[in-house]
Write an enzyme that holds these catalytic residues in place. Structure first.
Site, PDB file in Angstrom:
ATOM      1  N   TRP A   1       8.017  59.509   8.833  1.00 57.99           N
ATOM      2  CA  TRP A   1       7.414  59.653  10.158  1.00 57.99           C
ATOM      3  C   TRP A   1       5.975  59.194  10.070  1.00 57.99           C
ATOM      4  O   TRP A   1       5.261  59.550   9.136  1.00 57.99           O
ATOM      5  CB  TRP A   1       7.462  61.113  10.642  1.00 57.99           C
ATOM      6  CG  TRP A   1       6.627  61.293  11.868  1.00 57.99           C
ATOM      7  CD1 TRP A   1       6.951  60.902  13.135  1.00 57.99           C
ATOM      8  CD2 TRP A   1       5.299  61.830  11.938  1.00 57.99           C
ATOM      9  NE1 TRP A   1       5.910  61.169  13.982  1.00 57.99           N
ATOM     10  CE2 TRP A   1       4.879  61.736  13.283  1.00 57.99           C
ATOM     11  CE3 TRP A   1       4.427  62.366  11.002  1.00 57.99           C
ATOM     12  CZ2 TRP A   1       3.632  62.163  13.707  1.00 57.99           C
ATOM     13  CZ3 TRP A   1       3.173  62.798  11.414  1.00 57.99           C
ATOM     14  CH2 TRP A   1       2.790  62.697  12.762  1.00 57.99           C
TER      15      TRP A   1
ATOM     16  N   GLU B   1      12.030  59.102  11.711  1.00 52.79           N
ATOM     17  CA  GLU B   1      11.854  60.094  12.781  1.00 52.79           C
ATOM     18  C   GLU B   1      11.059  59.472  13.923  1.00 52.79           C
ATOM     19  O   GLU B   1       9.977  58.935  13.715  1.00 52.79           O
ATOM     20  CB  GLU B   1      11.101  61.312  12.216  1.00 52.79           C
ATOM     21  CG  GLU B   1      10.778  62.382  13.251  1.00 52.79           C
ATOM     22  CD  GLU B   1      10.017  63.573  12.651  1.00 52.79           C
ATOM     23  OE1 GLU B   1       9.558  63.483  11.497  1.00 52.79           O
ATOM     24  OE2 GLU B   1       9.892  64.597  13.352  1.00 52.79           O
TER      25      GLU B   1
ATOM     26  N   LYS C   1       9.125  59.561  17.806  1.00 54.94           N
ATOM     27  CA  LYS C   1       8.254  60.490  18.546  1.00 54.94           C
ATOM     28  C   LYS C   1       7.773  59.820  19.818  1.00 54.94           C
ATOM     29  O   LYS C   1       7.501  58.623  19.826  1.00 54.94           O
ATOM     30  CB  LYS C   1       7.073  60.889  17.656  1.00 54.94           C
ATOM     31  CG  LYS C   1       6.139  61.883  18.313  1.00 54.94           C
ATOM     32  CD  LYS C   1       5.371  62.675  17.282  1.00 54.94           C
ATOM     33  CE  LYS C   1       4.383  63.603  17.967  1.00 54.94           C
ATOM     34  NZ  LYS C   1       3.857  64.610  17.083  1.00 54.94           N
TER      35      LYS C   1
ATOM     36  N   ASP D   1      13.604  65.056  16.119  1.00 53.53           N
ATOM     37  CA  ASP D   1      12.834  66.303  16.129  1.00 53.53           C
ATOM     38  C   ASP D   1      12.822  66.759  17.586  1.00 53.53           C
ATOM     39  O   ASP D   1      12.462  65.971  18.474  1.00 53.53           O
ATOM     40  CB  ASP D   1      11.416  65.994  15.611  1.00 53.53           C
ATOM     41  CG  ASP D   1      10.482  67.188  15.614  1.00 53.53           C
ATOM     42  OD1 ASP D   1      10.413  67.894  16.645  1.00 53.53           O
ATOM     43  OD2 ASP D   1       9.786  67.406  14.609  1.00 53.53           O
TER      44      ASP D   1
ATOM     45  N   HIS E   1      10.016  65.968  20.141  1.00 52.89           N
ATOM     46  CA  HIS E   1       9.569  64.579  20.264  1.00 52.89           C
ATOM     47  C   HIS E   1      10.145  63.816  21.435  1.00 52.89           C
ATOM     48  O   HIS E   1      10.312  62.604  21.367  1.00 52.89           O
ATOM     49  CB  HIS E   1       9.870  63.837  18.963  1.00 52.89           C
ATOM     50  CG  HIS E   1       9.026  64.310  17.821  1.00 52.89           C
ATOM     51  ND1 HIS E   1       8.947  63.650  16.627  1.00 52.89           N
ATOM     52  CD2 HIS E   1       8.207  65.383  17.707  1.00 52.89           C
ATOM     53  CE1 HIS E   1       8.127  64.285  15.820  1.00 52.89           C
ATOM     54  NE2 HIS E   1       7.666  65.356  16.449  1.00 52.89           N
TER      55      HIS E   1
ATOM     56  N   HIS F   1      14.997  67.772  12.887  1.00 52.20           N
ATOM     57  CA  HIS F   1      13.886  68.697  12.673  1.00 52.20           C
ATOM     58  C   HIS F   1      13.966  69.719  13.784  1.00 52.20           C
ATOM     59  O   HIS F   1      13.873  69.354  14.963  1.00 52.20           O
ATOM     60  CB  HIS F   1      12.535  67.980  12.777  1.00 52.20           C
ATOM     61  CG  HIS F   1      12.073  67.409  11.484  1.00 52.20           C
ATOM     62  ND1 HIS F   1      10.880  66.743  11.351  1.00 52.20           N
ATOM     63  CD2 HIS F   1      12.630  67.431  10.243  1.00 52.20           C
ATOM     64  CE1 HIS F   1      10.722  66.367  10.088  1.00 52.20           C
ATOM     65  NE2 HIS F   1      11.779  66.772   9.396  1.00 52.20           N
TER      66      HIS F   1
ATOM     67  N   ASP G   1       4.466  68.887  21.937  1.00 52.69           N
ATOM     68  CA  ASP G   1       5.019  69.046  20.591  1.00 52.69           C
ATOM     69  C   ASP G   1       4.161  70.037  19.799  1.00 52.69           C
ATOM     70  O   ASP G   1       3.537  69.678  18.811  1.00 52.69           O
ATOM     71  CB  ASP G   1       5.054  67.671  19.908  1.00 52.69           C
ATOM     72  CG  ASP G   1       5.687  67.727  18.535  1.00 52.69           C
ATOM     73  OD1 ASP G   1       6.547  68.591  18.322  1.00 52.69           O
ATOM     74  OD2 ASP G   1       5.317  66.903  17.676  1.00 52.69           O
TER      75      ASP G   1
ATOM     76  N   ASP H   1       4.929  72.639  18.030  1.00 51.62           N
ATOM     77  CA  ASP H   1       5.445  73.147  16.758  1.00 51.62           C
ATOM     78  C   ASP H   1       5.295  74.658  16.607  1.00 51.62           C
ATOM     79  O   ASP H   1       4.856  75.154  15.567  1.00 51.62           O
ATOM     80  CB  ASP H   1       4.815  72.399  15.581  1.00 51.62           C
ATOM     81  CG  ASP H   1       5.333  70.965  15.482  1.00 51.62           C
ATOM     82  OD1 ASP H   1       6.533  70.800  15.224  1.00 51.62           O
ATOM     83  OD2 ASP H   1       4.553  70.023  15.685  1.00 51.62           O
TER      84      ASP H   1
ATOM     85  N   ASP I   1      10.775  72.372  11.088  1.00 55.51           N
ATOM     86  CA  ASP I   1       9.481  71.696  11.167  1.00 55.51           C
ATOM     87  C   ASP I   1       8.613  72.367  12.219  1.00 55.51           C
ATOM     88  O   ASP I   1       8.699  72.051  13.392  1.00 55.51           O
ATOM     89  CB  ASP I   1       9.693  70.209  11.513  1.00 55.51           C
ATOM     90  CG  ASP I   1       8.366  69.464  11.570  1.00 55.51           C
ATOM     91  OD1 ASP I   1       7.372  69.986  11.041  1.00 55.51           O
ATOM     92  OD2 ASP I   1       8.324  68.356  12.140  1.00 55.51           O
TER      93      ASP I   1
HETATM   94  C1  RNT Z   1       5.205  65.289  13.525  1.00 47.89           C
HETATM   95  C2  RNT Z   1       6.574  65.234  12.929  1.00 47.89           C
HETATM   96  C3  RNT Z   1       6.646  65.371  11.445  1.00 47.89           C
HETATM   97  C4  RNT Z   1       5.674  66.397  10.897  1.00 47.89           C
HETATM   98  C5  RNT Z   1       5.885  66.761   9.442  1.00 47.89           C
HETATM   99  C6  RNT Z   1       4.722  67.488   8.879  1.00 47.89           C
HETATM  100  O1  RNT Z   1       5.211  65.300  14.879  1.00 47.89           O
HETATM  101  O2  RNT Z   1       7.377  66.198  13.551  1.00 47.89           O
HETATM  102  O3  RNT Z   1       7.939  65.624  11.071  1.00 47.89           O
HETATM  103  O4  RNT Z   1       5.705  67.567  11.646  1.00 47.89           O
HETATM  104  O5  RNT Z   1       6.223  65.652   8.737  1.00 47.89           O
HETATM  105 ZN    ZN Z   2       9.284  66.521  12.715  1.00 43.85          ZN
END
Ligand code: RNT
Ligand code: ZN
Length: 418
Positions: free
Chosen positions: A181, A222, A224, A257, A260, A284, A292, A294, A325
């Site tokens: 990513w 990945e 986004k 993810d 994303h 993820h 995003d 997290d 994640d």
């Molecule tokens: C970031 C991505 C990625 C990170 C990690 C730390 O938006 O989700 O996967 O969160 O690699």
């Molecule tokens: Zn991620």
């Protein structure tokens, strides 16, 4: 005895709780190391800003500052989570013995020897991620940079990470999912969208030209949609990542993810489409709150729906690689880790306790009234009793039995980290 009652109730709904418990114990779910230190890593100044469009907020005491502290914290987490965890490391967590530092383009398997020992002693496999952010060589782009020296540096990093992933897989006897990513993108409207994406594609191809065995190392890309500071454009968009992986079969798999995508898009709806065209996909699991962000994964509707889709599509038999994640620095980090991991386990168990074959039949027969009623009624089944039994069999505390352990660890260990 409440478990036996629950077992009977599920049985009368056509669900075998024993089979669900047994199945879940075989499913590996990756535990991300980066929740423990707010994604700082050990290879650069820990007080540098986090770049790449991601952000941790909060300043709860007790962040792990060294590999030893992080490993101790992980041990605490491992005591409290059921199932079959697998470690998930970022390249920035390299451990440099005797101060022998190496930059990211020069990383070697030996820098992960300590982690291999950690995993081996605990019977864990290990996944891996090259780290394309929070580093002076981000200009701020990496694999899509127009500057050839920058791009070369990050390509070499990617290749080094393939070699490290092979080492992890070989040493631990479990395949290593290696996720790529980058936060490459632009704050404002691009004048050239094609150029960075072309360079990103070519860089990925160069990375994947490093020899590896796809049964051992599974590179992912990945996607986004946007990040902080890269609001207008990301090189690795959804179309980019899917098309790249689709056109490199046996070399690369797509990773979604669930933070994303545009806010009304859901990953639960995407899994079946991808599985029709990709033999394997990776996920993820996170919790986006308005962006995003997290946040810690909850036992919420979308997490449940994602897990139902994984189960219904046969994803638990190696087709879907599940990883966590998220990174919350505003609460006890161990509790954050444990809560999210347990919630994914809960959602998987919940999915396994759904009479999916019967529900599929009702849908196919057009009996939608019955389907709705049955689906809603399943929500008040004694799920908690099966969950607690699952925890008991995995040798970890049931709900209501572990927060005191967290408090104790906070008092005796985390509070001393000042
Ligand atoms: C970031 C991505 C990625 C990170 C990690 C730390 O938006 O989700 O996967 O969160 O690699
Ligand atoms: Zn991620």
């Amino acid at each position: 005895m409440s478990y036996l009652n629950a077992k009977d109730k599920y049985k009368s709904n056509g669900v075998d709780t024993e089979a669900a418990i047994a199945k879940l114990r075989t499913v590996s779910v990756s535990l991300h190391c980066w929740q423990g230190d707010d994604v700082r890593g050990f290879d650069t100044d820990p007080d540098k800003p986090l770049t790449g469009g991601i952000q941790t907020t909060g300043n709860y005491p007790g962040r792990a500052r060294t590999p030893e502290e992080l490993m101790n914290d992980l041990d605490e987490v491992l005591k409290l989570i059921p199932g079959r965890p697998k470690m998930n490391l970022h390249a920035s967590y390299a451990v440099f013995e005797k101060g022998r530092w190496a930059d990211r383009d020069r990383l070697e398997p030996e820098h992960f020897e300590k982690w291999v020992r950690f995993c081996r002693d605990r019977g864990l496999g290990c996944d891996f991620n090259p780290t394309f952010f929070s580093h002076p060589k981000c200009d701020p782009l990496t694999l899509s940079s127009p500057h050839e020296d920058t791009r070369r540096f990050w390509i070499e990093h990617g290749k080094a990470c393939i070699r490290i992933s092979s080492y992890l897989a070989e040493s631990l006897g479990e395949p290593c999912i290696m996720n790529i990513w980058t936060g490459d993108g632009l704050k404002d409207n691009p004048s050239d969208r094609f150029g960075p994406r072309k360079r990103y594609r070519d860089s990925l191809d160069e990375i994947l030209s490093e020899p590896f065995d796809f049964n051992q190392v599974k590179p992912c890309v990945e996607s986004k949609v946007f990040g902080i500071g890269v609001e207008s454009y990301t090189a690795g968009s959804a179309e980019f990542a899917l098309s790249f992986a689709a056109s490199r079969p046996g070399k690369c798999i797509p990773l979604m993810d669930n933070g994303h995508y545009h806010p009304t898009e859901v990953v639960s709806d995407k899994i079946s489409s991808l599985l029709l065209f990709f033999p394997e996909i990776a996920l993820h699991l996170t919790r986006p709150v308005r962006w995003d962000s997290d946040h810690v994964v909850l036992f919420d509707d979308e997490t449940k729906e994602i897990c139902k889709e994984i189960v219904r599509c046969g994803g638990l038999d190696g087709k879907v690689h599940i990883a966590l994640d998220y990174f919350d620095a505003s609460i006890n980090r161990i509790a954050a880790w444990v809560t999210g991991y347990r919630n994914v386990q809960k959602a998987l168990l919940y999915a396994l306790l759904t009479p999916s074959d019967e529900f599929r039949r009702l849908q196919d027969e057009g009996r939608f009234t019955e389907l709705l009623v049955r689906q809603e009624e399943m929500k008040t089944m004694p799920f908690g009793d099966v969950w607690n039994e699952y925890c008991r069999r995995c040798g970890v505390p049931a709900d209501g039995e572990w927060i005191s352990e967290i408090r104790n660890y906070e008092e005796t260990v985390l509070r001393c980290r000042t």
